[in-house]
Design a protein around this motif. Sequence first.
Motif: not given
Length: 215
Positions: A71, A82-86, A97, A99
């Motif tokens: 992330s 803002t957190r994103s998950y890749d 990605t 989010h």
Amino acid sequence: MNVLVELGFVVASLVLAIVLLALNLWRAILFLFPASVRVEPEAPADQMDLPVELETLATQLKVLGFVPLGSHEEKPRLQKATRSYDWAHPGERVFATLHLGQGDTPRLYLLTPVSPGGFVITAGYRRPALEVPGVYRSGSLEDASPERLLRAHLRRLEGFTPTGDFTWEGRVEAGRSWYQGLGRKEIRRQNLQGLLWTVMALAIVVSAFLGRRGP
């Protein structure tokens, strides 16, 4: 009485200006300085704290052959990160990605860095279309499943040459490059209204202090 009315007008104007600035100043800063957004790694794949709302999409990505990377966080000035998950599909050379959007709505977009220094982006939610011939193509396919989104993204990659390292580090670097380069036009288009509201708020402040002075 006139003094009280005038004072009330000044106070009301200042309150309105403060509200407008609180809502829009960060957008004005983002419009003026897109590269000021910090993009930082947050947690590797085995430590990702994936929200429940994103689990269904994550499972569908895995079925398609995507592997989790980790992330990352994106933080504009004056805003929370803002957190994103890749994820990545090294064979197809595509990043995915996930989010949470407004109201904790699950969101997915696909991204591929292309040569020279460009990107192809396909989102599963509404996103303005933008194209710079030969280096940039951004658009959306609203409410599409991950499988359909991937097919569309691969079609949109035709004529481009994918490049870069499809690892967690590569994804973070791609995010930084987007903000510092071709993403600036999109950011400014998205935040122009915030800049205009900020200018209006500052004009209200000036008017409140100067415009009511008599001869």
